[in-house]
Motif scaffolding. Structure first.
Motif, PDB file in Angstrom:
ATOM      1  N   ARG A  31       0.839  -1.208   0.000  1.00  0.00           N
ATOM      2  CA  ARG A  31       0.000   0.000   0.000  1.00  0.00           C
ATOM      3  C   ARG A  31       0.867   1.248   0.000  1.00  0.00           C
ATOM      4  O   ARG A  31       1.878   1.319   0.688  1.00  0.00           O
ATOM      5  N   TYR A  33       0.437   5.616  -0.013  1.00  0.00           N
ATOM      6  CA  TYR A  33      -0.482   6.728   0.247  1.00  0.00           C
ATOM      7  C   TYR A  33       0.191   8.051  -0.110  1.00  0.00           C
ATOM      8  O   TYR A  33       1.396   8.216   0.085  1.00  0.00           O
ATOM      9  N   TYR A  35      -0.280  12.182   0.790  1.00  0.00           N
ATOM     10  CA  TYR A  35      -0.901  13.191   1.642  1.00  0.00           C
ATOM     11  C   TYR A  35      -0.364  14.561   1.231  1.00  0.00           C
ATOM     12  O   TYR A  35       0.744  14.676   0.699  1.00  0.00           O
ATOM     13  N   PRO A  43      -1.283  16.622   7.896  1.00  0.00           N
ATOM     14  CA  PRO A  43      -1.404  16.024   6.568  1.00  0.00           C
ATOM     15  C   PRO A  43      -2.854  15.689   6.235  1.00  0.00           C
ATOM     16  O   PRO A  43      -3.617  15.261   7.101  1.00  0.00           O
ATOM     17  N   PHE A  45      -5.229  13.435   3.561  1.00  0.00           N
ATOM     18  CA  PHE A  45      -5.197  12.297   2.651  1.00  0.00           C
ATOM     19  C   PHE A  45      -5.574  12.731   1.243  1.00  0.00           C
ATOM     20  O   PHE A  45      -6.548  13.459   1.035  1.00  0.00           O
ATOM     21  N   TYR A  48      -4.737   6.585  -2.299  1.00  0.00           N
ATOM     22  CA  TYR A  48      -3.879   5.461  -1.963  1.00  0.00           C
ATOM     23  C   TYR A  48      -4.025   4.329  -2.965  1.00  0.00           C
ATOM     24  O   TYR A  48      -5.024   4.231  -3.689  1.00  0.00           O
ATOM     25  N   GLU A  56      -8.721   4.662  -3.747  1.00  0.00           N
ATOM     26  CA  GLU A  56      -9.510   5.765  -3.219  1.00  0.00           C
ATOM     27  C   GLU A  56      -8.837   7.083  -3.537  1.00  0.00           C
ATOM     28  O   GLU A  56      -7.619   7.183  -3.510  1.00  0.00           O
ATOM     29  N   LEU A  91       3.494  14.429   0.969  1.00  0.00           N
ATOM     30  CA  LEU A  91       4.060  13.313   1.710  1.00  0.00           C
ATOM     31  C   LEU A  91       3.589  11.994   1.123  1.00  0.00           C
ATOM     32  O   LEU A  91       2.445  11.852   0.711  1.00  0.00           O
ATOM     33  N   PRO A  99      -4.752  -3.850   7.547  1.00  0.00           N
ATOM     34  CA  PRO A  99      -5.522  -2.683   7.998  1.00  0.00           C
ATOM     35  C   PRO A  99      -4.948  -2.010   9.222  1.00  0.00           C
ATOM     36  O   PRO A  99      -5.220  -0.830   9.463  1.00  0.00           O
TER      37      PRO A  99
END
Lengths: 114, 112
Positions: A31, A33, A35, A43, A45, A48, A56, A91, A99
């Motif tokens: 995963r 991500y 930010y 930060p 979101f 990702y 998303e 970032l 999870p």
């Protein structure tokens, strides 16, 4: 294990130009991500990926923003037609994929739009 | 929607004094909670995290945090602050997918 790396660390551009940032996650982290952090705020979101699939996207990510992770390894974040409001620290973080995994953050790319 | 509030924008403590940074969260289910530290020019470093179990969690650098469901709080504490602890601290709540919602941070200044 060298941690999450981001390139460049700093980018200064003129309004209207396109910019691209790169993130290299920790090896074998599924995963990834993105930010955005503006001065005086935490930060926020953006988006990702699970491997190469973008799962998303935040509504903060306007049509001028696009992110890719073509081979499930590194990722790029492109901003087209930059605006002064895009000035921020971008970032990147990665996790193995569970999870409850800890997110490991890179040092960030600081974007300044003149 | 999940959210995090850090009521104190800036805190100043003397070196050797105790520290408590406040964090209140809003989340519809059992939260995953985190505290991060960010020094100038550095990325975010995880201090500690809470997923379940013991509500008092220990972290790195001598920090601890206590989860209080009834108060929707996850305050960070350290019994004796060192000058090197001066930094910005962020509380975050995480969703199942792993993405996190952050507070706006508390800047810690340490007086000699």
């Amino acid at each position: 294990d060298t941690g999450v790396s981001q390139d460049p660390r700093h980018k200064i551009t003129k309004r209207g130009q396109n910019v691209t940032f790169r993130c290299d996650p920790i090896s074998e982290h599924n995963r990834l991500y993105w930010y955005r952090q503006t001065l005086g705020q935490g930060p926020e979101f953006l988006t990702y990926f699970q491997n190469e699939a973008q799962l998303e996207k935040s509504r903060l990510l306007s049509d001028r923003f696009s992110a890719e992770r073509p081979k499930g390894s590194f990722s790029t974040l492109e901003i087209q037609r930059t605006e002064q409001g895009d000035s921020a620290m971008y970032l990147c973080a990665s996790t193995p994929g569970g999870p409850t995994d800890t997110q490991y953050f890179g040092p960030g790319t600081r974007l300044t739009v003149l | 929607a999940q959210s995090v509030t850090q009521p104190d924008i800036h805190i100043t403590v003397s070196e050797g004094a105790s520290l408590e940074l406040r964090c209140n969260y809003s989340y519809g289910a059992t939260p995953y909670l985190f505290w991060y530290v960010q020094s100038p020019g550095q990325g975010l470093q995880l201090l500690l995290k809470y997923f379940s179990g013991d509500t008092l969690v220990q972290g790195i650098k001598g920090f601890e945090a206590e989860f209080k469901r009834s108060q929707s709080s996850f305050n960070l504490r350290k019994p004796s602050v060192h000058w090197s602890d001066a930094a910005e601290y962020f509380c975050a709540v995480g969703a199942v997918a792993g993405k996190s919602t952050f507070g706006d941070g508390t800047t810690l200044t340490v007086k000699p």
